[in-house]
Design a protein around this motif. Structure first.
Motif, short mmCIF file in Angstrom:
data_model
loop_
_atom_site.label_atom_id
_atom_site.label_comp_id
_atom_site.label_asym_id
_atom_site.label_seq_id
_atom_site.Cartn_x
_atom_site.Cartn_y
_atom_site.Cartn_z
N PHE A 1 1.49 2.06 5.68
CA PHE A 1 2.63 1.18 5.90
C PHE A 1 3.03 1.20 7.37
N TYR B 1 -3.26 -3.86 4.13
CA TYR B 1 -2.52 -2.65 3.76
C TYR B 1 -3.19 -1.96 2.56
N VAL C 1 2.39 -2.51 8.67
CA VAL C 1 3.59 -3.33 8.40
C VAL C 1 4.76 -2.98 9.29
#
Length: 404
Positions: free
Chosen positions: A343, A191, A347
Motif C-alpha cells: 500500500f 497493488y 497507493v
C-alpha cells in the motif's frame, strides 16, 4: 421528468450501496470469526504454489494438479511436522512445570485444558485406562481431547479446501478482478500483484527453509546421539530440532538461538565427565554450523526465492503477530506486513498528494516486489515456473467468457 428519473436512479443506487455495506459487514464478520482458518489456507496455498505450477504443467489440469499437490505434497508434510511437534511437545512436558505447559497450550485452538491434562502426566493417564474406578474420568478426558482434535481437524480441513479451490479456480478470480476492479495498467491491479508476489516470497521462502532446517536438525541431532557417548548426548533431540527450525524465522540469528546454548551445555557436560570428550561438542558445533546455518542461509533460502522484505520487519511481523493473535498470528503477521508495504509502495504517495493513481510504485520504502515487473503474477502466475504466455491468454479468455 428527467430530474425525477435521475433522482429515482440515485435513490436505488444508494439502496444498493446500503445492501453492499451490509453484505460487506456479514463477510467481514465471517472472516473475523474464522480468521485463523483463512490465513492458514493462504499459508498452505502460497507455501506450495510453485510446486503446484510445476505439477500443472505436467498434467495439464488444474483440478488434478490441485489434488496431487494436497495429497502428495501438503498432507505428508503436515503429517510429518505434526508428528515431530507431538514428540517435541511430549519432551517439553517432561521438563517444564504444568503451569508453563498449560500457558503454552492456551495459544492453540481447541480444549487446551484436556490436552494439558494428558500431556502433563501421560504415563499416569495410560495407567488409568486399566482402572475401572477411574474409567469415567478417563472418558471425560478422552472426550476433551477428541473435541480439541476435532476442532484442529476442522480448521485444517477448511484451510486445505480453501487452498484447493485457489489452486483450481484462482485464474477465474484473477479474471474477475481484472475485469471488474482494474486492468493490468491500474493501481488496483498493481497493488494486488505486489501483494501476491510478496506473500509467496515470504511464505514459500521462509517457511520452506524452516521445514528444511527442522528435518535436517532432526537427522543431525538424533544422529549425533547415536555416535556420542552417554555423558555428552543431547537431551530431547526432537524438541531441539523443532526449536531450531522455528528459530530460522529470526533473520541473521537463525538456529544459533538453539544450537549455541546446546553446544555450551554439551561442553559443560564433557568437562564434568572427561576433558577428552570435548571433541564431541566441537564436532557437533562445526557440523551444525555448516549444515543448519550456512547451508540454509547461503544456498537453500536464495535458491527457493529471493528476499524482498526487510529482515527486521519480517522478524517483528512473526514475533508480534504470534504474541498478539496466537497460533494464527504466525501467518497473519507477515500478511499484514505485505499488505501495508505494498500500500505504501503503490497507493500512499498518490493518495497523500492528491495525484491520479498510477500503477508505478514509488521509492518511498524500497521494500517489497516491484509490481510493474510482476503484473502477470496476480493470483495465478509467477515468473519462475509459473504462468506462461499461454496461461495468461487463457486467463484473458476466461475473463471475456465471464463477461459475455
Amino acid at each position: 421528468m428527467s430530474a425525477g428519473l435521475a433522482s429515482a436512479i440515485e435513490r436505488r443506487r444508494i439502496g444498493w450501496w446500503l445492501v453492499a455495506a451490509a453484505l460487506a459487514c456479514v463477510v467481514g464478520l465471517f472472516l473475523f470469526s474464522f480468521v485463523g482458518t483463512f490465513v492458514l489456507g493462504l499459508f498452505v496455498y502460497y507455501g506450495a504454489r510453485p510446486v503446484n505450477r510445476r505439477i500443472q504443467r505436467r498434467v495439464d489440469s488444474r483440478g488434478v494438479a490441485a489434488t496431487v499437490t494436497l495429497l502428495f505434497i501438503v498432507l505428508p508434510t503436515l503429517t510429518l511436522l505434526g508428528y515431530a511437534s507431538f514428540v517435541a511437545l511430549r519432551e517439553l512436558t517432561a521438563t517444564l512445570d504444568s503451569q508453563t505447559v498449560t500457558l503454552l497450550l492456551n495459544r492453540l485452538p481447541g480444549d487446551q485444558q484436556s490436552l494439558a491434562g494428558v500431556f502433563r502426566d501421560f504415563p499416569q493417564f495410560v495407567q488409568q485406562l486399566g482402572q475401572a474406578s477411574q474409567f469415567q474420568q478417563v472418558l471425560q478426558t478422552l472426550a476433551g481431547v477428541l473435541g480439541a482434535a476435532t476442532t484442529g481437524l476442522l480448521h485444517l480441513t477448511l484451510a486445505l479446501a480453501l487452498a484447493f479451490f485457489l489452486y483450481r479456480d484462482g485464474h477465474r478470480l484473477q479474471g474477475w478482478y481484472r475485469e471488474t476492479v482494474g486492468g493490468r495498467d491500474t493501481a488496483a491491479y498493481s497493488y494486488l500483484a505486489g501483494v501476491d508476489t510478496d506473500l509467496e516470497v515470504v511464505y514459500f521462502g521462509n517457511v520452506l527453509t524452516v521445514l528444511a532446517v527442522t528435518l535436517g536438525s532432526m537427522v543431525v541431532y538424533n544422529g549425533y546421539n547415536l555416535l556420542a557417548p552417554p555423558p555428552v548426548t543431547l537431551p530431547f533431540p526432537t524438541l531441539l530440532a523443532v526449536l531450531t527450525g522455528m528459530a530460522t524465522f529470526v533473520p541473521l540469528v537463525v538456529g544459533k538461538l538453539v544450537y549455541v546454548p546446546a553446544t555450551a551445555y554439551l561442553a559443560w557436560r564433557a568437562v564434568q565427565a572427561d576433558g577428552s570428550l570435548l571433541v564431541y561438542p566441537a564436532g557437533f558445533l562445526v557440523v551444525v554450523f555448516l549444515l543448519l546455518d550456512v547451508l540454509p542461509q547461503s544456498v537453500v533460502r536464495p535458491y527457493i526465492s529471493g528476499q524482498t522484505m526487510h529482515e527486521g520487519a519480517v522478524l517483528f511481523a512473526y514475533i508480534l503477530g504470534t504474541a498478539l493473535f496466537g497460533w494464527y498470528g504466525l501467518f497473519l503477521g507477515p500478511l499484514l506486513l505485505v499488505v501495508v508495504v505494498q500500500f505504501a509502495n503503490v497507493v500512499l504517495e498518490d493518495l497523500v498528494w492528491g495525484r491520479p493513481f498510477s500503477p508505478e510504485p514509488t521509492d518511498a520504502t524500497g521494500l517489497g516486489t516491484d509490481p510493474t515487473e510482476r503484473k502477470a503474477d496476480t493470483v495465478d502466475g509467477a515468473p519462475d515456473g509459473g504462468a506462461t504466455p499461454s496461461d495468461d491468454a487463457a486467463g484473458e479468455r476466461t475473463g471475456e467468457e465471464s463477461e459475455n
